[in-house]
Design a protein around this motif. Structure first.
Motif, PDB file in Angstrom:
ATOM      1  N   GLN A 164       0.796  -1.221   0.000  1.00  9.06           N
ATOM      2  CA  GLN A 164       0.000   0.000   0.000  1.00  9.06           C
ATOM      3  C   GLN A 164       0.830   1.273   0.000  1.00  9.06           C
ATOM      4  O   GLN A 164       0.384   2.299  -0.513  1.00  9.06           O
ATOM      5  N   SER A 165       2.023   1.210   0.590  1.00 11.80           N
ATOM      6  CA  SER A 165       2.792   2.446   0.756  1.00 11.80           C
ATOM      7  C   SER A 165       4.271   2.228   0.466  1.00 11.80           C
ATOM      8  O   SER A 165       4.836   1.179   0.792  1.00 11.80           O
ATOM      9  N   ILE A 166       4.872   3.261  -0.113  1.00 13.13           N
ATOM     10  CA  ILE A 166       6.302   3.288  -0.428  1.00 13.13           C
ATOM     11  C   ILE A 166       6.904   4.532   0.213  1.00 13.13           C
ATOM     12  O   ILE A 166       6.366   5.633   0.075  1.00 13.13           O
ATOM     13  N   LYS A 208       0.781   5.554   9.541  1.00 16.56           N
ATOM     14  CA  LYS A 208      -0.521   5.602  10.214  1.00 16.56           C
ATOM     15  C   LYS A 208      -1.607   6.132   9.274  1.00 16.56           C
ATOM     16  O   LYS A 208      -2.738   5.634   9.265  1.00 16.56           O
ATOM     17  N   LEU A 209      -1.252   7.128   8.479  1.00 16.78           N
ATOM     18  CA  LEU A 209      -2.201   7.726   7.555  1.00 16.78           C
ATOM     19  C   LEU A 209      -2.592   6.748   6.454  1.00 16.78           C
ATOM     20  O   LEU A 209      -3.775   6.626   6.110  1.00 16.78           O
ATOM     21  N   THR A 210      -1.615   6.047   5.894  1.00 13.72           N
ATOM     22  CA  THR A 210      -1.863   5.231   4.698  1.00 13.72           C
ATOM     23  C   THR A 210      -2.186   3.770   4.979  1.00 13.72           C
ATOM     24  O   THR A 210      -2.834   3.115   4.163  1.00 13.72           O
ATOM     25  N   GLN A 217      -5.940   9.845  10.602  1.00 21.03           N
ATOM     26  CA  GLN A 217      -5.772  11.192  10.066  1.00 21.03           C
ATOM     27  C   GLN A 217      -5.199  12.183  11.086  1.00 21.03           C
ATOM     28  O   GLN A 217      -4.960  13.338  10.748  1.00 21.03           O
ATOM     29  N   THR A 218      -4.964  11.740  12.317  1.00 23.77           N
ATOM     30  CA  THR A 218      -4.621  12.683  13.390  1.00 23.77           C
ATOM     31  C   THR A 218      -3.301  13.409  13.156  1.00 23.77           C
ATOM     32  O   THR A 218      -3.127  14.541  13.615  1.00 23.77           O
ATOM     33  N   ILE A 227       1.182  17.232   9.601  1.00 28.40           N
ATOM     34  CA  ILE A 227       2.635  17.376   9.589  1.00 28.40           C
ATOM     35  C   ILE A 227       3.173  17.485   8.161  1.00 28.40           C
ATOM     36  O   ILE A 227       4.278  17.990   7.941  1.00 28.40           O
ATOM     37  N   PHE A 228       2.407  17.059   7.187  1.00 28.86           N
ATOM     38  CA  PHE A 228       2.875  17.071   5.810  1.00 28.86           C
ATOM     39  C   PHE A 228       2.607  18.388   5.088  1.00 28.86           C
ATOM     40  O   PHE A 228       3.074  18.586   3.969  1.00 28.86           O
ATOM     41  N   PHE A 229       1.858  19.293   5.721  1.00 32.27           N
ATOM     42  CA  PHE A 229       1.615  20.585   5.072  1.00 32.27           C
ATOM     43  C   PHE A 229       1.371  21.725   6.052  1.00 32.27           C
ATOM     44  O   PHE A 229       1.343  22.886   5.650  1.00 32.27           O
ATOM     45  N   GLY A 230       1.204  21.425   7.325  1.00 32.19           N
ATOM     46  CA  GLY A 230       0.928  22.474   8.306  1.00 32.19           C
ATOM     47  C   GLY A 230       2.153  22.806   9.149  1.00 32.19           C
ATOM     48  O   GLY A 230       3.293  22.599   8.739  1.00 32.19           O
TER      49      GLY A 230
END
Length: 340
Positions: free
Chosen positions: A160-162, A298-300, A305-306, A310-313
């Motif tokens: 699912q994630s890389i 955790k997100l993916t 979503q908590t 951190i990825f844009f704020g």
């Protein structure tokens, strides 16, 4: 057996024949008090020339951190593919998929310590340097080479994630010749690369790298990041990037860090910047790295979503003082206003 993908090992590095390489590494898993099954995360190192460093041991800080938070995490040993060589990235990807086969077998074998403990529907791959490119190749081989009738190629895993750590780009089998000079490339650059670089589709992708890499001449992973999730196609994954100001290529790996600083095996001027406190310190870089990686997992993998902000704020207050992280985030429900 990876000889079909790479069969020119550096004799200084390996004592293995490429038709029989080992499947081994380091492993951390959640405490018995935690209830599984647990998501699976594989980490793989990159290339080190003319040295037999145990590179897989350099990600213990990630394995322990992930296991503490409920992930089975393994660091894969691919030293036998290291050395003064190119065009082995395909083989690195195949080794990762063979490790996934091992975990699938353990998970389905009654009496095994990992029986029903591994959530094979929630898998993430993390790679550093050439390993960072290998984890981008693996999802493609996972589908294109899958053959349920062939035990060696019975893949089709739910990756699912890389996460790519300061990855190389386009070091793919057949794209280079053994005489290719990376720093003074052949005029036929595009011909050597080929016309089909890896393009990730419908998979979550996170790029993290340092602005003062010291090994690669550029943030090569930005190319793979830009290609991922093509504008003209509907995509289901998200992608994010984080470039750490004054971060170094080797500091993501503790073994590589020690070699770099103790033996001055990385750029000397950068070593002095680190020792004087002017550059991002190794411990600071690794703290930021593991924290952002966990939030991405955790997100993916858990749809938590908590920590998404951190990825844009704003960066968390517990991050090192005055740290600068240049970030990019693209969600799966993006809307393109223009493309040119």
């Amino acid at each position: 057996d990876v000889s079909e993908f790479f069969n020119d090992p550096d004799p200084f590095i390996t004592g293995y024949s490429m038709d029989k390489v080992p499947l081994q590494g380091e492993l951390c898993y959640p405490s018995e008090s935690m209830e599984g099954p647990f998501p699976l995360v594989l980490v793989v190192h990159g290339n080190v020339k003319r040295t037999k460093l145990n590179s897989e041991k350099g990600y213990g800080y990630l394995l322990e951190y992930f296991a503490f938070h409920g992930y089975i995490a393994a660091s894969v040993d691919e030293r036998f593919l290291n050395g003064d060589r190119f065009y082995e990235s395909d083989a690195r990807a195949i080794v990762l998929l063979r490790h996934l086969q091992v975990f699938r077998r353990w998970n389905s074998t009654e009496g095994n310590s990992f029986y029903n403990k591994v959530d094979m529907n929630r898998i993430a791959l993390i790679g550093h340097s050439r390993g960072g490119e290998a984890v981008s190749i693996a999802p493609i081989f996972n589908k294109d080479l899958h053959n349920v009738a062939d035990t060696l190629f019975n893949f089709n895993f739910n990756i699912q994630s890389i996460i790519a750590i300061a990855p190389t780009d386009r070091f793919i089998s057949g794209r280079y010749t053994s005489t290719f000079n990376f720093r003074n490339p052949d005029p036929n650059w595009d011909a050597l690369y080929g016309s089909d670089p890896v393009v990730l589709r419908n998979i979550n992708y996170f790029l993290i790298a340092g602005s003062a890499d010291g090994d690669l001449d550029e943030v090569m992973g930005q190319n793979a990041f830009n290609r991922a999730h093509p504008v003209t196609e509907t995509q289901t994954g998200i992608k994010a990037s984080a470039i750490l100001h004054k971060g170094n290529h080797k500091f993501f790996n503790t073994i590589w860090t020690d070699e770099c600083l103790e033996q001055f095996r990385c750029d000397n001027s950068y070593v002095f910047d680190v020792l004087s406190g002017e550059a991002l310190q190794p411990e600071e870089q690794r703290y930021i790295t593991k924290y952002m990686m966990l939030e991405f997992l955790k997100l993916t993998l858990e749809n938590d979503q908590t920590g998404r902000n951190i990825f844009f704020g704003d960066l968390p207050g517990h991050f090192p003082n005055n740290v600068v992280v240049a970030r990019t985030f693209q969600s799966s429900n993006r809307i393109y206003v223009n493309h040119y």
